[in-house]
Design a protein around this motif. Structure first.
Motif, short mmCIF file in Angstrom:
data_model
loop_
_atom_site.label_atom_id
_atom_site.label_comp_id
_atom_site.label_asym_id
_atom_site.label_seq_id
_atom_site.Cartn_x
_atom_site.Cartn_y
_atom_site.Cartn_z
N GLU A 116 -20.75 -16.58 -21.74
CA GLU A 116 -21.35 -17.20 -20.56
C GLU A 116 -20.61 -18.47 -20.17
OE1 GLU A 116 -23.39 -15.99 -18.26
OE2 GLU A 116 -23.11 -14.21 -19.49
N GLN A 117 -20.17 -19.24 -21.15
CA GLN A 117 -19.37 -20.43 -20.86
C GLN A 117 -18.05 -20.03 -20.20
OE1 GLN A 117 -18.84 -23.12 -24.18
NE2 GLN A 117 -17.07 -24.08 -23.22
N GLN A 118 -17.45 -18.94 -20.68
CA GLN A 118 -16.20 -18.46 -20.09
C GLN A 118 -16.43 -18.03 -18.64
OE1 GLN A 118 -13.26 -18.53 -21.71
NE2 GLN A 118 -12.07 -17.58 -20.10
N ARG A 119 -17.52 -17.36 -18.37
CA ARG A 119 -17.84 -16.93 -17.01
C ARG A 119 -18.04 -18.14 -16.10
NH1 ARG A 119 -19.16 -11.88 -15.85
NH2 ARG A 119 -20.81 -12.44 -14.38
N ARG A 120 -18.76 -19.17 -16.60
CA ARG A 120 -18.96 -20.38 -15.80
C ARG A 120 -17.63 -21.07 -15.52
NH1 ARG A 120 -23.29 -20.90 -19.31
NH2 ARG A 120 -22.22 -22.48 -20.54
N TRP A 121 -16.76 -21.10 -16.52
CA TRP A 121 -15.45 -21.72 -16.34
C TRP A 121 -14.66 -20.97 -15.26
CZ3 TRP A 121 -10.51 -19.68 -17.41
CH2 TRP A 121 -9.46 -20.59 -17.26
N LEU A 124 -12.40 -10.22 -21.54
CA LEU A 124 -11.01 -9.97 -21.94
C LEU A 124 -10.28 -11.29 -22.18
CD1 LEU A 124 -8.57 -8.10 -22.39
CD2 LEU A 124 -8.16 -8.26 -19.91
N ILE A 125 -10.38 -12.22 -21.23
CA ILE A 125 -9.71 -13.51 -21.38
C ILE A 125 -10.23 -14.24 -22.61
CG2 ILE A 125 -9.35 -15.77 -20.33
CD1 ILE A 125 -9.45 -14.29 -17.58
N LEU A 126 -11.54 -14.22 -22.81
CA LEU A 126 -12.12 -14.87 -23.99
C LEU A 126 -11.64 -14.22 -25.28
CD1 LEU A 126 -14.05 -16.98 -25.16
CD2 LEU A 126 -15.88 -15.28 -24.97
N SER A 127 -11.51 -12.90 -25.29
CA SER A 127 -11.04 -12.22 -26.51
C SER A 127 -9.62 -12.66 -26.86
CB SER A 127 -11.14 -10.71 -26.38
OG SER A 127 -10.15 -10.21 -25.50
N TRP A 128 -8.78 -12.85 -25.85
CA TRP A 128 -7.42 -13.34 -26.10
C TRP A 128 -7.45 -14.79 -26.52
CZ3 TRP A 128 -5.21 -11.60 -20.74
CH2 TRP A 128 -5.02 -10.21 -20.74
N ARG A 129 -8.12 -15.60 -25.72
CA ARG A 129 -8.08 -17.06 -25.89
C ARG A 129 -8.69 -17.52 -27.21
NH1 ARG A 129 -8.27 -21.72 -26.67
NH2 ARG A 129 -8.25 -23.44 -25.17
N SER A 130 -9.65 -16.77 -27.74
CA SER A 130 -10.31 -17.17 -28.98
C SER A 130 -9.57 -16.70 -30.24
CB SER A 130 -11.76 -16.68 -29.00
OG SER A 130 -11.82 -15.27 -28.91
N GLN A 131 -8.50 -15.95 -30.08
CA GLN A 131 -7.71 -15.55 -31.24
C GLN A 131 -7.08 -16.81 -31.87
OE1 GLN A 131 -4.76 -12.50 -30.40
NE2 GLN A 131 -6.05 -11.73 -28.75
#
Length: 192
Positions: A39-44, A15-22
């Motif tokens: 996977e990078q988002q999860r590691r972050w 969810l956060i990645l979907s927002w942040r990558s807009q």
């Protein structure tokens, strides 16, 4: 309308990645992310748990995740940090955006115990630049051609707000206790 906050979990990474990558969000940030970097988002997210200089929350509007809030560069020695946020949709920003500033500042000053909020905003983000001025943030300078974004050098505007300035003109939208309860914190746990 209710506004509350909760810590993100690894399950929130997509969810956060979907927002942040807009593009409307990513283009206003200092770093870039791409929709295929789950996977990078999860590691972050996992790495954030060990950091003492960073805190973050999901913004919940009427119980549903609508945005992201972070406190970065937390310097407990000098009492300063940087607060930033974004909303996942334009509709959420319109509905909740005008109501969240007091929550953000109350947490920064009364829970984190900061003396000053310092933020940096890319010059392309004209709406947020105007908003910071309306919110009483003091513009203290411009870092000329400070970062490269989409192949172009961009200026960065620096704003600050001291705790005593916030206390002198704090919006009376809700009590400090109400702000802290929105984060799940009882008022007796705040910094004097």
């Amino acid at each position: 309308m209710s506004i509350t906050f909760r810590r993100p979990t690894l399950d929130d990474a997509a969810l956060i990645l979907s927002w942040r990558s807009q593009p409307r969000i990513n283009d206003m940030m200092f770093s870039d992310v791409h929709p295929d970097q789950l996977e990078q988002q999860r590691r972050w997210l996992a790495g954030c748990e060990a950091r003492s200089d960073y805190e973050h929350f999901l913004i919940l509007g009427d119980g549903e995740p609508v945005g992201f809030l972070s406190y970065a560069d937390i310097d407990r020695v000098n009492g300063r940090c940087s607060c930033g946020s974004y909303f996942g949709t334009v509709e959420a920003a319109r509905k909740f955006g005008g109501h969240v500033h007091a929550y953000f500042m109350d947490y920064l000053f009364y829970v984190l115990g900061m003396h000053k909020n310092v933020i940096q905003i890319i010059d392309a983000n004209q709406r947020v630049l105007k908003l910071q001025r309306l919110l009483g943030m003091r513009e203290v300078g411009v870092l000329k051609e400070h970062i490269i974004k989409n192949g172009v050098y961009r200026d960065v505007h620096v704003f600050e707000l001291l705790r005593q300035e916030w206390e002198a003109r704090r919006w009376n939208t809700q009590s400090i206790a109400d702000s802290l309860r929105a984060f799940g914190i009882e008022e007796n746990k705040c910094q004097p």
